[in-house]
Scaffold this active site. Sequence first.
Site, mmCIF file in Angstrom:
data_model
loop_
_atom_site.group_PDB
_atom_site.id
_atom_site.type_symbol
_atom_site.label_atom_id
_atom_site.label_comp_id
_atom_site.label_asym_id
_atom_site.label_seq_id
_atom_site.Cartn_x
_atom_site.Cartn_y
_atom_site.Cartn_z
ATOM 1 N N GLY A 13 5.254 -8.699 14.538
ATOM 2 C CA GLY A 13 4.593 -7.559 14.502
ATOM 3 C C GLY A 13 4.018 -6.964 13.115
ATOM 4 O O GLY A 13 4.119 -7.423 11.889
ATOM 5 N N ASP A 51 13.362 -13.593 23.555
ATOM 6 C CA ASP A 51 13.243 -12.487 24.551
ATOM 7 C C ASP A 51 14.166 -11.606 23.962
ATOM 8 O O ASP A 51 15.402 -11.738 24.543
ATOM 9 C CB ASP A 51 13.245 -12.865 25.832
ATOM 10 C CG ASP A 51 13.240 -11.651 26.839
ATOM 11 O OD1 ASP A 51 13.165 -10.416 26.226
ATOM 12 O OD2 ASP A 51 12.932 -11.840 28.202
ATOM 13 N N TYR A 141 6.604 5.873 25.297
ATOM 14 C CA TYR A 141 7.396 5.468 23.938
ATOM 15 C C TYR A 141 8.216 6.306 22.950
ATOM 16 O O TYR A 141 9.405 5.953 22.740
ATOM 17 C CB TYR A 141 6.148 5.116 22.996
ATOM 18 C CG TYR A 141 6.306 4.743 21.509
ATOM 19 C CD1 TYR A 141 6.825 3.452 21.182
ATOM 20 C CD2 TYR A 141 6.152 5.425 20.332
ATOM 21 C CE1 TYR A 141 7.333 3.143 19.806
ATOM 22 C CE2 TYR A 141 6.205 4.878 19.136
ATOM 23 C CZ TYR A 141 7.091 3.804 18.758
ATOM 24 O OH TYR A 141 7.332 3.487 17.533
HETATM 25 N N1 SER Z 1 2.597 4.111 14.743
HETATM 26 C C1 SER Z 1 3.317 4.444 16.075
HETATM 27 C C2 SER Z 1 2.306 4.760 16.993
HETATM 28 O O1 SER Z 1 1.207 5.094 16.874
HETATM 29 C C3 SER Z 1 4.055 5.609 15.847
HETATM 30 O O2 SER Z 1 5.354 5.384 15.755
HETATM 31 O O3 SER Z 1 2.655 4.497 18.043
#
Ligand code: SER
Length: 319
Positions: A13, A51, A141
């Site tokens: 990532g 995973d 999130y």
């Molecule tokens: N950079 C992240 C986002 O925009 C925030 O933690 O989801």
Amino acid sequence: MKVDKVLVTGAGGQLGTVLVKALKKLKGAENVLATDLYVKPEDKGLLFPLDATNEVAVAELVVENNITQIYHLAAILSAKGEEQPLKTWDINLKSLFAILEVARKYKLDKVFFPSSIAVFGASASKQNTPQDAYLDPTTVYGISKAAGEQWANYYFTKYGVDVRSLRYPGIIGHQSLPGGGTTDYAVDIYHKAVNKEPFICYLKKDTALPMIFMADAVRATLELMEAPKEQIKTRTSYNLNALSFTPAQIVESIKKWYPDFIATYKEDFREAIAQSWPSSILDIQAQEDWKWEPHYLLDDISNEMIIELKKKYNLHSQL
Ligand code: SER
């Protein structure tokens, strides 16, 4: 002396790509195992498939490689998470539980768990949000990170697992592309600028968000993780501040290199997410406990991004 053996999840990532390089430099390349759910053919041999929601698979890798520390970066971010809320919750929490359980059962030395400014919502003061603001996140999130912080604290308090965490602002780097975040525009904009393309911004021009340059974010992570245990007093997650700016301000900065650069504004659902987050945060605890100090301001970031992206796109001659 005991050697640290580090496992990184989500290593392909945005942050993982750069953090793995820094960890290899610090710990020795042979002591860092970089993993991700999907491994592209060109990453074979550098990145191993894992995973992170599969506790048995995580445990196997930990045992086979005598792992002593895990950096658990795998997660679905804010904007992408809204497409599939339940799946996002499931992946973000299930993977955290797998890592925390493996750390507990195999008595690992340390775990790193990234949190985010996304944990804050309407109850937190919009400016200079303090460490201990009430958390009422608006995205799945953010909810998963706020809950994850509590689980990190729980595993530390109840089982003594040394979990450490940072609430990252948006991360800006040239080495990798972000995926599915609300702060991604602040990376995309530089790619457009160096390629002399117009930029359409999905946030309003005056929406300020906390941000950090990749080099600072990586250094903060390693400084937190290398600090003596007794200095780490916040066991949920530390606010981490570097700088804050609006789309209009980043455009002004880029114009110092590209005077003709143009941005237009066409907001989408990410504007509402950004509106629910702080525009600036306070990180007094990080400064006090492990001496955090950012190095890069907006024009420093623009300078580095433009130099490095021009190299990447082979644009040596032109400005
Ligand atoms: N950079 C992240 C986002 O925009 C925030 O933690 O989801």
